[in-house]
Write a protein that holds these residues in place. Structure first.
Motif, PDB file in Angstrom:
ATOM      1  N   PRO A  61      -2.138  -9.754 -16.664  1.00 38.37           N
ATOM      2  CA  PRO A  61      -2.645  -8.422 -16.995  1.00 38.37           C
ATOM      3  C   PRO A  61      -1.626  -7.551 -17.712  1.00 38.37           C
ATOM      4  CG  PRO A  61      -3.224  -9.009 -14.743  1.00 38.37           C
ATOM      5  CD  PRO A  61      -2.272 -10.062 -15.229  1.00 38.37           C
ATOM      6  N   GLU A  62      -0.356  -7.812 -17.467  1.00 38.44           N
ATOM      7  CA  GLU A  62       0.696  -7.025 -18.113  1.00 38.44           C
ATOM      8  C   GLU A  62       0.742  -7.266 -19.617  1.00 38.44           C
ATOM      9  OE1 GLU A  62       2.469 -10.973 -16.983  1.00 38.44           O
ATOM     10  OE2 GLU A  62       1.129  -9.493 -16.034  1.00 38.44           O
ATOM     11  N   LYS A  66      -6.235  -2.874 -20.805  1.00 34.06           N
ATOM     12  CA  LYS A  66      -5.568  -2.736 -19.499  1.00 34.06           C
ATOM     13  C   LYS A  66      -6.328  -1.714 -18.643  1.00 34.06           C
ATOM     14  CE  LYS A  66      -1.212  -3.341 -19.783  1.00 34.06           C
ATOM     15  NZ  LYS A  66       0.222  -3.133 -20.118  1.00 34.06           N
ATOM     16  N   TRP A  67      -6.836  -0.657 -19.286  1.00 37.75           N
ATOM     17  CA  TRP A  67      -7.643   0.320 -18.560  1.00 37.75           C
ATOM     18  C   TRP A  67      -8.923  -0.336 -18.048  1.00 37.75           C
ATOM     19  CZ3 TRP A  67     -12.610   2.090 -18.900  1.00 37.75           C
ATOM     20  CH2 TRP A  67     -12.927   3.224 -18.138  1.00 37.75           C
ATOM     21  N   TYR A 102      -9.456  -3.518 -17.443  1.00 36.72           N
ATOM     22  CA  TYR A 102      -9.093  -4.440 -16.366  1.00 36.72           C
ATOM     23  C   TYR A 102      -8.883  -3.663 -15.062  1.00 36.72           C
ATOM     24  CZ  TYR A 102      -6.103  -7.332 -13.423  1.00 36.72           C
ATOM     25  OH  TYR A 102      -5.562  -8.001 -12.356  1.00 36.72           O
ATOM     26  N   SER A 103      -8.170  -2.552 -15.137  1.00 40.78           N
ATOM     27  CA  SER A 103      -7.902  -1.737 -13.940  1.00 40.78           C
ATOM     28  C   SER A 103      -9.190  -1.151 -13.384  1.00 40.78           C
ATOM     29  CB  SER A 103      -6.914  -0.613 -14.277  1.00 40.78           C
ATOM     30  OG  SER A 103      -5.681  -1.153 -14.690  1.00 40.78           O
ATOM     31  N   ARG A 120     -10.787  -3.898 -11.458  1.00 41.37           N
ATOM     32  CA  ARG A 120     -10.066  -4.193 -10.218  1.00 41.37           C
ATOM     33  C   ARG A 120     -10.164  -3.050  -9.201  1.00 41.37           C
ATOM     34  NH1 ARG A 120     -11.083  -8.216 -10.551  1.00 41.37           N
ATOM     35  NH2 ARG A 120     -10.027 -10.036 -11.400  1.00 41.37           N
ATOM     36  N   LYS A 121     -10.416  -1.864  -9.659  1.00 39.59           N
ATOM     37  CA  LYS A 121     -10.612  -0.732  -8.753  1.00 39.59           C
ATOM     38  C   LYS A 121     -11.826  -0.960  -7.865  1.00 39.59           C
ATOM     39  CE  LYS A 121     -11.453   4.289  -8.867  1.00 39.59           C
ATOM     40  NZ  LYS A 121     -11.653   5.463  -9.767  1.00 39.59           N
TER      41      LYS A 121
END
Length: 510
Positions: free
Chosen positions: A458-459, A466-467, A469-470, A473-474
């Motif tokens: 993810p990095e 990335k937003w 993905y987050s 995952r949230k």
């Protein structure tokens, strides 16, 4: 029902799609602009004048449809309206959801406030009170031909205004009169012209279409995120999104999507240059700007047509006080909405079609850039996302059946007096179903692409992906072993359709 204290002032300016969503789903309080009240009152005074003069006016002193040549004396004018509502409340099937019914009431209020319908202000205020106190009429979904207005479903709304029919109050289905009583809303005894004014309009198809279009516009944003994330984890070629390509085919949607993908993947360590790994990607990745963009252009056209319709008067007959005339016309005909609802079906179905193809590329070991087969490292013992792709494939196939146009059909009614009808309400209902299915497909793609990102790091994602993905995952954890996923798909759909989440997503885009 908990109301949001923020107000939507109806009549002060044209309603927007967002206004409708705020009232329908976020339960904002509704108020009537003072300047519109006088228009409604003048229109009603004109009706009273026509009655006193015993003028022959359709629906005022005549029967309806084929009975338009049957004269009705003044002393029977009230009974005529009550009979109209009771006889026309012939809706069948499952009821519309609460948000759709609230949108229907709001749109009917807005149309009546233009002052061309001859209805008393008291009736309009009663409808506003129903919205603000949480009385939701039970309105069956089926039974409208989409011309002469949405007669059958709107009659179920009018029944509750009269204290009849059925309604929901505090989550409980009950007699309409009881719901009104518990909410502290006084039913209305309809007078001349008022029954017809309540049911002769396109507000059902337009309400369904408004919410579906709003959802589809937000979906168009979400699939830009999911496609960017999928393209990235598959080491996509960034050159396809170079603005030079899109400048020379300057469709607005295409250019916007290309800019979105470029912005979302900015800073990515996974995207590749042309010929670095491959010269070009498959269409489901490379042609995202062209496919998503075409749907975006369609959705903008649909949005514009809906905003005209939600701020229009669609009764018959129409009263023009200043010109001292009443006109029997055809503004109730749903064709303007019918066509764009079929267009909405196609535009949303295509967003799902290409999304499912990207899901296939994520899980297929022959196509997924050396990711684990079906995105599980323990294949065999685990099936991974194999059946998630099945579900997406099922949804897009269902959409293909639903996308057959409703507007090309017509069937004569009322003894051939109403000999061409729009079927716009059927089209709107189909479009809403397709949009919902498309959200499910997009949620599966986001779920799948986020899992693929775990294997690529993810990095290494871009700023916008990335937003995304987050965001995933949230609400959805990464679980390597096989587990029950359907609840996570549903959770993602719910979060993606949330007004605040949609606003936050838009902030990440161009």
């Amino acid at each position: 029902m908990l109301l949001n204290k923020e107000k939507v002032l109806v009549g002060s300016k044209p309603l927007t799609l967002e206004d409708v969503v705020l009232v329908a789903r976020n339960k904002h309080v509704v108020d009537i602009a003072e300047e519109q009240k006088e228009k409604v009152n003048r229109s009603r005074e004109y009706v009273e004048k026509l009655l006193a003069e015993k003028k022959v006016v359709y629906g005022l002193t005549t029967g309806f449809g084929k009975f338009s040549d049957t004269y009705i004396p003044n002393e029977q004018a009230k009974d005529l309206q009550v009979n109209l509502i009771r006889s026309h409340a012939c809706g069948v099937g499952e009821p519309f959801s609460e948000d759709v019914v609230r949108a229907i009431i709001l749109l009917r209020v807005n149309a009546l406030l233009f002052g061309h319908s001859g209805i008393r202000l008291k009736v309009v205020e009663t409808m506003v009170e129903m919205l603000n106190k949480g009385v939701t009429p039970v309105i069956p979904q089926q039974g409208s031909l989409g011309a002469s207005g949405d007669l059958a479903p709107l009659s179920h709304l009018a029944l509750v205004i009269m204290g009849e029919g059925e309604a929901y109050f505090n989550g409980e289905k009950m007699d309409g009169g009881k719901a009104m009583s518990l909410a502290g809303v006084a039913p209305v005894s309809l007078e001349a012209k008022e029954g017809l004014a309540l049911i002769n309009g396109t507000q059902v198809m337009t309400a369904v279409g408004t919410l579906a279009c709003w959802d589809a516009l937000n979906l168009a944003n979400w699939v830009d995120f999911t496609s960017a994330l999928t393209t990235e984890v598959l080491r996509g070629v960034r050159d396809a999104f170079d603005p030079a390509t899109h400048r020379i085919r300057p469709h607005a949607g295409q250019q916007l999507v290309a800019e979105n993908i470029a912005k979302l993947t900015k800073g990515s360590k996974l995207m590749t240059n042309q010929a670095e790994i491959r010269v070009q990607d498959a269409y489901a990745l490379r042609c995202v700007p062209q496919v998503h963009g075409a749907s975006r252009d369609a959705l903008q056209h649909i949005h514009d047509k809906i905003e005209i319709e939600i701020n229009s008067v669609t009764d018959n007959p129409l009263i023009f006080v200043e010109e001292d005339k009443v006109i029997s016309g055809g503004n109730f005909h749903g064709q303007p909405m019918a066509l764009v609802m079929d267009y909405l079906s196609i535009a949303a179905a295509e967003l799902a079609n290409i999304s499912e193809r990207r899901i296939e590329r994520l899980v297929n070991p022959q196509l997924n850039d050396q990711l684990p087969a079906f995105l599980t490292q323990a294949g065999g013992m685990n099936s991974g996302l194999m059946i998630a792709q099945y579900a997406a494939a099922s949804l897009v196939s269902e959409n293909k059946s639903l996308a057959h146009p409703a507007s090309v059909d017509s069937i004569p009614s009322s003894a051939n007096q109403e000999d061409h009808v729009s079927m716009g309400t059927i089209g709107a209902r189909k479009a809403a179903k397709i949009v919902q299915n498309a959200y499910q497909v997009a949620a599966i793609e986001l779920f799948s692409a986020a899992r693929a990102a775990e294997y690529k790091g993810p990095e290494n994602l871009g700023e916008g992906t990335k937003w995304a993905y987050s965001f995933c995952r949230k609400h959805v954890p990464h679980i390597e072993e096989d587990h029950v996923m359907y609840k996570y798909f549903a959770q993602l759909v719910e979060e993606m359709k949330d007004v605040e989440a949609a606003r936050e997503a838009r902030e990440q885009l161009v």
